[in-house]
Write a protein that holds these residues in place. Sequence first.
Motif, mmCIF file in Angstrom:
data_model
loop_
_atom_site.group_PDB
_atom_site.id
_atom_site.type_symbol
_atom_site.label_atom_id
_atom_site.label_comp_id
_atom_site.label_asym_id
_atom_site.label_seq_id
_atom_site.Cartn_x
_atom_site.Cartn_y
_atom_site.Cartn_z
ATOM 1 N N ALA A 35 0.822 -1.207 0.000
ATOM 2 C CA ALA A 35 0.000 0.000 0.000
ATOM 3 C C ALA A 35 0.856 1.257 0.000
ATOM 4 C CB ALA A 35 -0.932 0.007 1.210
ATOM 5 N N ALA A 36 2.071 1.171 0.571
ATOM 6 C CA ALA A 36 2.979 2.318 0.599
ATOM 7 C C ALA A 36 3.664 2.541 -0.741
ATOM 8 C CB ALA A 36 4.027 2.125 1.693
ATOM 9 N N GLY A 37 3.420 1.637 -1.695
ATOM 10 C CA GLY A 37 3.986 1.811 -3.034
ATOM 11 C C GLY A 37 5.351 1.202 -3.238
ATOM 12 N N VAL A 38 5.809 0.376 -2.292
ATOM 13 C CA VAL A 38 7.090 -0.299 -2.499
ATOM 14 C C VAL A 38 6.922 -1.273 -3.664
ATOM 15 C CG1 VAL A 38 8.840 -1.777 -1.450
ATOM 16 C CG2 VAL A 38 7.590 -0.127 -0.038
ATOM 17 N N PRO A 39 7.826 -1.259 -4.662
ATOM 18 C CA PRO A 39 7.695 -2.163 -5.808
ATOM 19 C C PRO A 39 7.519 -3.612 -5.372
ATOM 20 C CG PRO A 39 9.434 -0.582 -6.211
ATOM 21 C CD PRO A 39 9.007 -0.389 -4.781
ATOM 22 N N ILE A 40 6.642 -4.326 -6.065
ATOM 23 C CA ILE A 40 6.323 -5.695 -5.675
ATOM 24 C C ILE A 40 7.574 -6.559 -5.585
ATOM 25 C CG2 ILE A 40 5.152 -7.800 -6.439
ATOM 26 C CD1 ILE A 40 2.951 -6.059 -7.594
ATOM 27 N N ALA A 41 8.467 -6.440 -6.563
ATOM 28 C CA ALA A 41 9.680 -7.252 -6.567
ATOM 29 C C ALA A 41 10.520 -6.983 -5.327
ATOM 30 C CB ALA A 41 10.493 -6.975 -7.826
ATOM 31 N N ASP A 50 9.443 -21.762 -2.848
ATOM 32 C CA ASP A 50 8.759 -20.524 -2.489
ATOM 33 C C ASP A 50 9.499 -19.326 -3.080
ATOM 34 O OD1 ASP A 50 6.739 -19.027 -1.140
ATOM 35 O OD2 ASP A 50 8.149 -18.576 0.467
ATOM 36 N N ASN A 51 10.812 -19.470 -3.290
ATOM 37 C CA ASN A 51 11.608 -18.385 -3.874
ATOM 38 C C ASN A 51 11.189 -18.062 -5.306
ATOM 39 O OD1 ASN A 51 13.073 -18.238 -1.536
ATOM 40 N ND2 ASN A 51 14.856 -19.318 -2.321
ATOM 41 N N VAL A 52 10.511 -18.991 -5.976
ATOM 42 C CA VAL A 52 10.058 -18.745 -7.342
ATOM 43 C C VAL A 52 9.065 -17.586 -7.382
ATOM 44 C CG1 VAL A 52 8.879 -19.806 -9.331
ATOM 45 C CG2 VAL A 52 10.501 -21.129 -7.996
ATOM 46 N N ARG A 53 8.482 -17.250 -6.223
ATOM 47 C CA ARG A 53 7.588 -16.091 -6.146
ATOM 48 C C ARG A 53 8.277 -14.822 -6.635
ATOM 49 N NH1 ARG A 53 6.409 -14.200 -1.296
ATOM 50 N NH2 ARG A 53 8.094 -15.337 -0.273
ATOM 51 N N LEU A 54 9.570 -14.738 -6.417
ATOM 52 C CA LEU A 54 10.269 -13.493 -6.738
ATOM 53 C C LEU A 54 10.260 -13.175 -8.234
ATOM 54 C CD1 LEU A 54 11.751 -11.046 -5.846
ATOM 55 C CD2 LEU A 54 13.841 -12.380 -5.666
ATOM 56 N N PRO A 55 10.739 -14.063 -9.101
ATOM 57 C CA PRO A 55 10.636 -13.732 -10.522
ATOM 58 C C PRO A 55 9.189 -13.583 -10.995
ATOM 59 C CG PRO A 55 11.413 -15.987 -10.206
ATOM 60 C CD PRO A 55 11.494 -15.319 -8.886
ATOM 61 N N LEU A 56 8.270 -14.348 -10.409
ATOM 62 C CA LEU A 56 6.858 -14.225 -10.789
ATOM 63 C C LEU A 56 6.319 -12.834 -10.455
ATOM 64 C CD1 LEU A 56 5.429 -17.683 -9.610
ATOM 65 C CD2 LEU A 56 5.737 -16.907 -11.973
ATOM 66 N N ASN A 57 6.607 -12.367 -9.246
ATOM 67 C CA ASN A 57 6.126 -11.054 -8.824
ATOM 68 C C ASN A 57 6.842 -9.933 -9.558
ATOM 69 O OD1 ASN A 57 4.143 -11.022 -6.272
ATOM 70 N ND2 ASN A 57 5.453 -12.825 -6.136
ATOM 71 N N THR A 58 8.120 -10.137 -9.841
ATOM 72 C CA THR A 58 8.860 -9.125 -10.598
ATOM 73 C C THR A 58 8.271 -8.950 -11.998
ATOM 74 O OG1 THR A 58 10.881 -9.662 -9.387
ATOM 75 C CG2 THR A 58 11.130 -8.462 -11.451
ATOM 76 N N LEU A 59 7.974 -10.081 -12.640
ATOM 77 C CA LEU A 59 7.373 -10.024 -13.963
ATOM 78 C C LEU A 59 6.004 -9.348 -13.914
ATOM 79 C CD1 LEU A 59 7.381 -10.805 -16.954
ATOM 80 C CD2 LEU A 59 6.412 -13.027 -16.287
ATOM 81 N N ALA A 60 5.215 -9.675 -12.892
ATOM 82 C CA ALA A 60 3.885 -9.078 -12.761
ATOM 83 C C ALA A 60 3.980 -7.569 -12.551
ATOM 84 C CB ALA A 60 3.134 -9.729 -11.600
ATOM 85 N N GLY A 72 19.473 -12.527 -10.764
ATOM 86 C CA GLY A 72 18.854 -13.045 -9.550
ATOM 87 C C GLY A 72 17.768 -14.063 -9.846
ATOM 88 N N ALA A 73 16.930 -13.776 -10.845
ATOM 89 C CA ALA A 73 15.859 -14.710 -11.199
ATOM 90 C C ALA A 73 16.431 -16.039 -11.670
ATOM 91 C CB ALA A 73 14.975 -14.096 -12.278
ATOM 92 N N LEU A 74 17.508 -15.995 -12.459
ATOM 93 C CA LEU A 74 18.146 -17.214 -12.944
ATOM 94 C C LEU A 74 18.690 -18.038 -11.774
ATOM 95 C CD1 LEU A 74 19.078 -18.907 -15.361
ATOM 96 C CD2 LEU A 74 21.188 -17.556 -15.398
ATOM 97 N N MET A 75 19.266 -17.368 -10.785
ATOM 98 C CA MET A 75 19.796 -18.070 -9.616
ATOM 99 C C MET A 75 18.665 -18.744 -8.835
ATOM 100 S SD MET A 75 22.640 -15.280 -8.310
ATOM 101 C CE MET A 75 23.163 -16.279 -6.910
ATOM 102 N N ILE A 76 17.537 -18.050 -8.701
ATOM 103 C CA ILE A 76 16.413 -18.602 -7.939
ATOM 104 C C ILE A 76 15.809 -19.814 -8.637
ATOM 105 C CG2 ILE A 76 14.058 -18.111 -7.161
ATOM 106 C CD1 ILE A 76 15.047 -15.212 -6.688
ATOM 107 N N VAL A 77 15.528 -19.682 -9.917
ATOM 108 C CA VAL A 77 14.948 -20.793 -10.667
ATOM 109 C C VAL A 77 15.938 -21.959 -10.734
ATOM 110 C CG1 VAL A 77 14.088 -21.521 -12.916
ATOM 111 C CG2 VAL A 77 13.443 -19.286 -11.999
ATOM 112 N N GLY A 78 17.223 -21.645 -10.944
ATOM 113 C CA GLY A 78 18.234 -22.697 -10.991
ATOM 114 C C GLY A 78 18.342 -23.456 -9.684
ATOM 115 N N ALA A 79 18.273 -22.735 -8.563
ATOM 116 C CA ALA A 79 18.334 -23.385 -7.256
ATOM 117 C C ALA A 79 17.134 -24.293 -7.042
ATOM 118 C CB ALA A 79 18.398 -22.319 -6.156
#
Length: 310
Positions: free
Chosen positions: A98-104, A257-267, A283-290
């Motif tokens: 609500a404060a406008g912090v970027p979702i990612a 659960d870390n896959v949320r990050l690239p998903l939210n960044t894309l959204a 960062g997204a590549l590292m998360i998906v790779g892990a």
Amino acid sequence: MNQSPNQTRSFPVLGAAYMVSAGVIFAAINVLTQWVTGTYHFSSQALAFWQYGLSLVFFLPTLLKLGAGAFRTAHPVAHVVRVVFATLGVQFFVGALAAGVPIAQVVAIDMTSPFIVIVAARLILGERIGPHRALATTVGFVGGMLILAPWSDSFSVYSLLPLGAAAMWAGSSVMTKQLAAVERPESVTIYLLALLTPINAAFLLTSTGFDVGSAFALPGGTVLWVVLALAALTAAAQYLLTLAYARADASYLQTFDNVRLPLNTLAGWLVFAYAPDGYLWIGALMIVGASLYLLRTEAGKRIDNEPVPA
């Protein structure tokens, strides 16, 4: 808490699939949350109350099917503790959006929770971490920090709110794992939604100076439709989350659960035109790779002390 007497081979691949599915839904929830609070200036406390209160309504068909047995529990205190953690996490997280912090950025900071979960899962649940889990979780977390970029201008004091959410949701995750080992996923979900509502109502009343009329005025127009959508999505996501914890270790699931990050960044990029820098893709590549690494090393393993899938 004692384990279920019925113990068999766990289903880590299925648990990972449930966790990733919940992550996709949560990404949609976060986009709608930031959009409705930013565009219509709908308060975060009111949104949290209606979102989870109406989620309970959407879950009623399942409750009616199960009957009064859905509320039978030998662990009422554990349910209450879990819900207190979850409520505080919701308030911190929604407040940041609500404060406008970027979702990612919100999700990246929230990703500090896996470290807390792994330590708590080891101390409280007695789960074995192992080198594969430690490596995958560390790589995923470093990827999240690259996307977060705390040295950038977009990092603000409001970005600290998800830190509180991370700690609270780590506690909630451990409690969810404990409860999922001995109770049905439907019961775990219904207790969360039922107990969240009065606690969120207390936060809402406090924010309005205990003005009951304004606090519980049902929104109208577009906001009402968005709130209804959020409620339905939240009920589905929470149920998938519980199913995930019923089928795999808490520390194992954190990498997925870390896959949320690239998903939210894309959204956030598609909906709000938030343009992340090059660190996003690394960062997204590292998360998906892990996540894929952990899935490959642990799929098919026999994991002790896991309940029979419902």
